[in-house]
Design a protein around this motif. Structure first.
Motif, PDB file in Angstrom:
ATOM      1  N   GLU A  81       0.832  -1.208   0.000  1.00 41.01           N
ATOM      2  CA  GLU A  81       0.000   0.000   0.000  1.00 41.01           C
ATOM      3  C   GLU A  81       0.864   1.254   0.000  1.00 41.01           C
ATOM      4  N   THR A  82       2.081   1.142  -0.567  1.00 41.55           N
ATOM      5  CA  THR A  82       3.039   2.238  -0.572  1.00 41.55           C
ATOM      6  C   THR A  82       3.477   2.543  -1.999  1.00 41.55           C
ATOM      7  N   ILE A  83       3.555   3.826  -2.335  1.00 37.55           N
ATOM      8  CA  ILE A  83       4.084   4.256  -3.625  1.00 37.55           C
ATOM      9  C   ILE A  83       5.540   4.637  -3.417  1.00 37.55           C
ATOM     10  N   GLU A  84       6.430   4.130  -4.280  1.00 33.93           N
ATOM     11  CA  GLU A  84       7.846   4.479  -4.230  1.00 33.93           C
ATOM     12  C   GLU A  84       8.200   5.249  -5.495  1.00 33.93           C
ATOM     13  N   ILE A  85       8.783   6.438  -5.324  1.00 33.05           N
ATOM     14  CA  ILE A  85       9.206   7.273  -6.437  1.00 33.05           C
ATOM     15  C   ILE A  85      10.712   7.473  -6.320  1.00 33.05           C
ATOM     16  N   GLN A  86      11.433   7.231  -7.410  1.00 32.73           N
ATOM     17  CA  GLN A  86      12.893   7.345  -7.383  1.00 32.73           C
ATOM     18  C   GLN A  86      13.305   8.812  -7.362  1.00 32.73           C
ATOM     19  N   GLY A  87      14.401   9.083  -6.669  1.00 30.52           N
ATOM     20  CA  GLY A  87      14.924  10.445  -6.589  1.00 30.52           C
ATOM     21  C   GLY A  87      14.326  11.217  -5.428  1.00 30.52           C
ATOM     22  N   ASP A  88      14.758  12.473  -5.283  1.00 34.73           N
ATOM     23  CA  ASP A  88      14.283  13.330  -4.193  1.00 34.73           C
ATOM     24  C   ASP A  88      13.441  14.454  -4.780  1.00 34.73           C
ATOM     25  N   LYS A  89      12.169  14.194  -4.979  1.00 31.78           N
ATOM     26  CA  LYS A  89      11.244  15.157  -5.577  1.00 31.78           C
ATOM     27  C   LYS A  89      10.114  15.474  -4.596  1.00 31.78           C
ATOM     28  N   ARG A  90      10.450  15.679  -3.330  1.00 35.12           N
ATOM     29  CA  ARG A  90       9.428  15.858  -2.298  1.00 35.12           C
ATOM     30  C   ARG A  90       8.517  17.053  -2.547  1.00 35.12           C
ATOM     31  N   ASP A  91       9.078  18.168  -3.019  1.00 38.32           N
ATOM     32  CA  ASP A  91       8.268  19.371  -3.223  1.00 38.32           C
ATOM     33  C   ASP A  91       7.256  19.177  -4.350  1.00 38.32           C
ATOM     34  N   ILE A  92       7.679  18.539  -5.437  1.00 39.30           N
ATOM     35  CA  ILE A  92       6.780  18.275  -6.565  1.00 39.30           C
ATOM     36  C   ILE A  92       5.684  17.307  -6.139  1.00 39.30           C
ATOM     37  N   ILE A  93       6.070  16.263  -5.394  1.00 34.86           N
ATOM     38  CA  ILE A  93       5.108  15.257  -4.934  1.00 34.86           C
ATOM     39  C   ILE A  93       4.100  15.893  -3.975  1.00 34.86           C
ATOM     40  N   LYS A  94       4.580  16.764  -3.089  1.00 35.14           N
ATOM     41  CA  LYS A  94       3.678  17.431  -2.143  1.00 35.14           C
ATOM     42  C   LYS A  94       2.645  18.277  -2.895  1.00 35.14           C
ATOM     43  N   ALA A  95       3.078  19.030  -3.893  1.00 33.21           N
ATOM     44  CA  ALA A  95       2.160  19.876  -4.650  1.00 33.21           C
ATOM     45  C   ALA A  95       1.112  19.036  -5.379  1.00 33.21           C
ATOM     46  N   GLU A  96       1.525  17.923  -5.982  1.00 34.64           N
ATOM     47  CA  GLU A  96       0.584  17.073  -6.714  1.00 34.64           C
ATOM     48  C   GLU A  96      -0.414  16.383  -5.785  1.00 34.64           C
ATOM     49  N   LEU A  97       0.063  15.926  -4.629  1.00 31.97           N
ATOM     50  CA  LEU A  97      -0.843  15.276  -3.682  1.00 31.97           C
ATOM     51  C   LEU A  97      -1.857  16.265  -3.115  1.00 31.97           C
ATOM     52  N   GLU A  98      -1.426  17.491  -2.861  1.00 28.73           N
ATOM     53  CA  GLU A  98      -2.358  18.504  -2.368  1.00 28.73           C
ATOM     54  C   GLU A  98      -3.374  18.866  -3.437  1.00 28.73           C
ATOM     55  N   LYS A  99      -2.947  18.870  -4.707  1.00 28.44           N
ATOM     56  CA  LYS A  99      -3.882  19.110  -5.803  1.00 28.44           C
ATOM     57  C   LYS A  99      -4.925  18.000  -5.896  1.00 28.44           C
ATOM     58  N   ALA A 100      -4.503  16.757  -5.546  1.00 27.09           N
ATOM     59  CA  ALA A 100      -5.409  15.609  -5.593  1.00 27.09           C
ATOM     60  C   ALA A 100      -6.304  15.533  -4.352  1.00 27.09           C
ATOM     61  N   GLY A 101      -6.111  16.437  -3.389  1.00 29.47           N
ATOM     62  CA  GLY A 101      -6.994  16.497  -2.224  1.00 29.47           C
ATOM     63  C   GLY A 101      -6.466  15.826  -0.976  1.00 29.47           C
ATOM     64  N   PHE A 102      -5.180  15.498  -0.923  1.00 31.66           N
ATOM     65  CA  PHE A 102      -4.587  14.870   0.255  1.00 31.66           C
ATOM     66  C   PHE A 102      -3.876  15.906   1.102  1.00 31.66           C
ATOM     67  N   LYS A 103      -3.865  15.710   2.416  1.00 35.86           N
ATOM     68  CA  LYS A 103      -3.038  16.490   3.316  1.00 35.86           C
ATOM     69  C   LYS A 103      -1.696  15.766   3.381  1.00 35.86           C
ATOM     70  N   VAL A 104      -0.604  16.507   3.286  1.00 35.26           N
ATOM     71  CA  VAL A 104       0.715  15.893   3.217  1.00 35.26           C
ATOM     72  C   VAL A 104       1.495  16.173   4.488  1.00 35.26           C
ATOM     73  N   LYS A 105       2.143  15.119   5.000  1.00 34.20           N
ATOM     74  CA  LYS A 105       2.979  15.241   6.184  1.00 34.20           C
ATOM     75  C   LYS A 105       4.330  14.600   5.860  1.00 34.20           C
ATOM     76  N   PHE A 106       5.443  15.363   6.030  1.00 28.60           N
ATOM     77  CA  PHE A 106       6.775  14.816   5.819  1.00 28.60           C
ATOM     78  C   PHE A 106       7.195  14.066   7.068  1.00 28.60           C
ATOM     79  N   ILE A 107       7.677  12.851   6.885  1.00 28.47           N
ATOM     80  CA  ILE A 107       8.123  12.002   7.985  1.00 28.47           C
ATOM     81  C   ILE A 107       9.634  11.836   7.846  1.00 28.47           C
ATOM     82  N   GLY A 108      10.366  11.982   8.925  1.00 28.24           N
ATOM     83  CA  GLY A 108      11.818  11.783   8.890  1.00 28.24           C
ATOM     84  C   GLY A 108      12.518  13.010   8.352  1.00 28.24           C
ATOM     85  N   GLY A 109      13.793  12.794   7.893  1.00 30.90           N
ATOM     86  CA  GLY A 109      14.607  13.904   7.441  1.00 30.90           C
ATOM     87  C   GLY A 109      14.423  14.176   6.038  1.00 30.90           C
TER      88      GLY A 109
END
Length: 109
Positions: A81-109
């Motif tokens: 139940e986990t999506i894995e995306i290669q590379g460090d694209k946290r900001d792009i992923i956060k923007a897309e998830l928020e556009k899709a209606g999810f609240k985003v929380k960064f875990i860890g460093g």
């Protein structure tokens, strides 16, 4: 189901071939946050962003993963139940998830 029931199940028929059992898909309910985490452990130092806690079924996860891969311009996959995306694209992923209606929380460093 006991082990005796498992041993007595039909797995192959000469008329139909291999018999596959229908498995029920169990989706873990979401707490309202998409958890985005950067992982490198066990990946030979390569960074991977994992997204969990979405509360979607497998088909919906695969469509969201393909959308994220296209936006980020990189590879990835769906594991359990986990999506894995290669590379460090946290900001792009956060923007897309928020556009899709999810609240985003960064875990860890």
């Amino acid at each position: 189901m006991s082990w005796q029931d498992q041993l007595s199940q039909l797995v192959y028929s000469t008329e139909k071939g291999k018999i596959s059992q229908e498995k029920e898909e169990v989706v873990t309910p979401s707490d309202g946050f998409a958890k985005v985490r950067k992982e490198t452990k066990g990946r030979k130092g390569k960074g991977v962003i994992t997204i969990s806690g979405l509360g979607l079924n497998n088909k919906e996860l695969k469509t969201l993963a393909s959308k994220l891969k296209k936006v980020c311009g990189c590879g990835g996959s769906v594991v359990d139940e986990t999506i894995e995306i290669q590379g460090d694209k946290r900001d792009i992923i956060k923007a897309e998830l928020e556009k899709a209606g999810f609240k985003v929380k960064f875990i860890g460093g």
